[in-house]
Design an enzyme around this catalytic site. Structure first.
Site, PDB file in Angstrom:
ATOM      1  N   ARG A 213      -8.257   0.759  12.211  1.00 19.20           N
ATOM      2  CA  ARG A 213      -9.040   0.525  10.998  1.00 19.20           C
ATOM      3  C   ARG A 213      -8.083   0.478   9.824  1.00 19.20           C
ATOM      4  NH1 ARG A 213     -14.468   2.444  12.441  1.00 19.20           N
ATOM      5  NH2 ARG A 213     -14.666   1.401  14.443  1.00 19.20           N
ATOM      6  N   GLU A 215      -8.809   0.728   6.742  1.00 22.75           N
ATOM      7  CA  GLU A 215      -9.395   1.348   5.559  1.00 22.75           C
ATOM      8  C   GLU A 215      -8.399   2.295   4.891  1.00 22.75           C
ATOM      9  OE1 GLU A 215     -12.315   0.744   4.372  1.00 22.75           O
ATOM     10  OE2 GLU A 215     -13.344  -0.281   6.022  1.00 22.75           O
ATOM     11  N   ARG A 221     -10.560  13.449   8.337  1.00 21.24           N
ATOM     12  CA  ARG A 221     -11.257  13.023   9.545  1.00 21.24           C
ATOM     13  C   ARG A 221     -11.079  11.543   9.865  1.00 21.24           C
ATOM     14  NH1 ARG A 221     -14.442  14.037   5.304  1.00 21.24           N
ATOM     15  NH2 ARG A 221     -15.610  12.244   4.575  1.00 21.24           N
ATOM     16  N   HIS A 222     -10.132  10.896   9.199  1.00 20.62           N
ATOM     17  CA  HIS A 222      -9.867   9.476   9.464  1.00 20.62           C
ATOM     18  C   HIS A 222      -8.428   9.238   9.878  1.00 20.62           C
ATOM     19  CE1 HIS A 222     -13.552   8.981   7.057  1.00 20.62           C
ATOM     20  NE2 HIS A 222     -13.699   7.866   7.728  1.00 20.62           N
ATOM     21  N   GLU A 358     -19.773  12.657  12.349  1.00 24.33           N
ATOM     22  CA  GLU A 358     -20.162  11.561  13.231  1.00 24.33           C
ATOM     23  C   GLU A 358     -19.107  11.377  14.318  1.00 24.33           C
ATOM     24  OE1 GLU A 358     -20.961   7.907  11.212  1.00 24.33           O
ATOM     25  OE2 GLU A 358     -21.000   6.767  13.072  1.00 24.33           O
ATOM     26  N   SER A 361     -21.193   6.033  17.425  1.00 25.37           N
ATOM     27  CA  SER A 361     -22.343   5.190  17.130  1.00 25.37           C
ATOM     28  C   SER A 361     -22.696   4.458  18.412  1.00 25.37           C
ATOM     29  CB  SER A 361     -22.009   4.158  16.057  1.00 25.37           C
ATOM     30  OG  SER A 361     -22.075   4.735  14.797  1.00 25.37           O
ATOM     31  N   ARG A 409     -11.737  12.889  17.095  1.00 24.35           N
ATOM     32  CA  ARG A 409     -12.786  13.627  16.372  1.00 24.35           C
ATOM     33  C   ARG A 409     -13.430  14.684  17.245  1.00 24.35           C
ATOM     34  NH1 ARG A 409     -16.257  10.024  12.052  1.00 24.35           N
ATOM     35  NH2 ARG A 409     -14.548   9.833  10.563  1.00 24.35           N
TER      36      ARG A 409
END
Length: 435
Positions: A213, A215, A221-222, A358, A361, A409
């Site tokens: 990712r 981002e 947590r990323h 989270e 998904s 995670r």
RNA sequence: GCCCGGGUGGUGUAGCCCGGUUAGCAUAGGGGCCUGUCGAGCCCCAGACCCGGGUUCAAAUCCCGGCCCGGGCGCCA
């Protein structure tokens, strides 16, 4: 393999052994010296006495610095005075493989704890700490437990591509790569190819692999690069089937950790409980009412935020005593085009949360070609750009669904780590690509 | 990307508000003593204010900019 090899090093006769490791400490008391070796299983103390140990060997330890790598051959002795080590050996021979620079950038013995950035800058030294090794031993057992459960339940491990020719589903930023004379992307998720594999007739699959990712996330947590265990299964009734698979898989992983890693858990001070299944399930729109009870306004039809996740965890702990819970029936507007709708507003789209974070998904995917196309239009996307994916739905697609669990995670929350980077060997974030 | 907080020997920190002796401590490092240490102990030595600009008689300390780091949010796993 390490275990078997190490056993082979015990040479049997008269307690003669061969041991190896990194020099954790040299304690020089004058006419007696202790060299403490650390390897990934244990601590071994070598004891050398002036007048008993040959002078050559005794003097050899003059040059030994902390973190040097040696092997030793000698007699293992039963010595109750050796307290903070697993074994004591009186060496008759020492082989020096590597002398470490005495000026270490951090202390693997942790007399002075280093900050996380320092640790990550010097990760190979940091990894020598038993507490850090414990994290990755636990992570390995966790994955083994989950994989074994999947295999026993008929799932086939597959490898889907990491380089993709079209930016994948969500709005998350992608890494661009030069692909010969074109541009390509690193996958953010193996999702779409997992679906295509199911359409290819593989009814139960999982992909254990890397995702990227781009981002600019600065949070504990990323990661820019993370791993997931991503499952897809065909001929499901509805999203409940994916939830049953997911909770059982996770339970099996945690069970394996408890069975295999009690020593590591103890070292980290973690009391791990095997979660009960089924996991509690919260559903939209009831989630809005729960949040309102907890004093949090979220507009009807909107997605919730990070604070809501923590509030819902509190709620589930009180009501069900669980750290895991599903949230189902998200508003369709908050989810990607490929999810299956329950009705006009809500989707059979499921998140799994663990201690308020989270983890995954998933849910049921839309497999009906015409519906899929109309959902793409509804999302304001150009169907042309997704044709490479959607066209195969025209040639026979079973009802299916799945999920992807973020491994770092899961490990992070299981072990109450403060930062997800602790759960990655060599973590990548927007600032860090080395070492 | 936005907001907040922080950068002092190799590591970890005190000092910063309220500017003023040789910037303190721990640990690692170098030297010395010690035959059961195990966070070993004791003595000695060496080692630091992120970078640039400004204010001031004087800046680690106050102000501005940059770089780096951490946290919160957004996005997500």
């Amino acid at each position: 393999m390490g275990d078997r090899w190490e056993e082979g090093l015990h040479m049997g006769e008269e307690g003669r052994v061969r041991v190896h490791g990194w020099v954790s400490e040299v304690r020089d008391l004058g006419r007696i010296r202790f060299v403490v070796l650390r390897n990934w299983r244990e601590k071994v103390q070598l004891t050398l006495k002036r007048g008993v140990t040959p002078d050559e060997l005794f003097d050899l330890t003059d040059e030994l610095t902390q973190e040097s790598v040696i092997e030793a051959i000698g007699e293992e002795v039963a010595e109750k005075r050796a307290k903070a080590v697993d074994r004591e050996v009186i060496p008759s021979k020492v082989i020096v493989h590597s002398i470490a620079d005495p000026k270490l950038p951090m202390d693997p013995n942790w007399k002075v704890p280093a900050q996380l950035p320092t640790r990550l800058d010097n990760r190979p030294l940091d990894l020598r700490r038993p507490e850090v090794q414990a994290i990755f031993k636990i992570e390995a057992s966790l994955i083994h437990g989950m994989e074994d459960w999947l295999r026993e339940n008929g799932f086939l491990r597959v490898f889907t591509p990491a380089i993709i020719g079209a930016a994948s589903e969500s709005g998350a930023e992608v890494f661009r790569v030069k692909y010969f004379d074109r541009e390509a992307y690193l996958r953010q998720d193996p999702q779409l190819h997992r679906q295509l594999t199911v359409i290819g007739g593989f009814e139960r699959i999982y992909d254990l692999g890397v995702n990227w990712r781009a981002e600019l996330s600065h949070t504990p947590r990323h990661l820019s690069e993370f791993r997931s265990i991503a499952v897809e299964l065909a001929f499901i009734e509805n999203e409940q089937d994916t939830m049953r698979v997911e909770e059982s898989m996770i339970r099996a992983g945690i069970q394996r950790v408890v069975e295999e890693r009690s020593r590591e858990l103890e070292l980290l001070g973690i009391q791990l409980e095997i979660p009960n299944v089924p996991f509690p399930e919260l559903r939209f729109p009831k989630v809005y009412d729960i949040l309102e009870e907890m004093g949090k306004e979220v507009e009807y039809g909107e997605d919730y935020d990070t604070e809501s996740e923590k509030l819902l965890w509190q709620y589930v702990r009180q009501e069900y005593g669980s750290d895991f819970f599903f949230v189902n029936r998200f508003p369709f507007k908050a989810k990607p085009f490929y999810v299956m709708k329950e009705d006009d507003m809500w989707a059979r789209s499921v998140d799994l949360l663990y201690k308020g974070l989270e983890l995954s998904s998933g849910g049921q995917r839309e497999h009906r070609y015409e519906v899929l196309l109309s959902q793409i239009v509804e999302k304001g996307m150009n169907p042309k750009n997704l044709e490479w994916f959607t066209k195969f739905f025209a040639y026979g697609a079973p009802p299916h669904g799945g999920f992807a669990v973020g491994i770092e995670r899961l490990t992070m929350k299981m072990l109450n780590l403060q930062n997800i980077k602790e759960a990655a060997l060599f973590p990548r974030d927007p600032e860090r690509v080395l070492p």
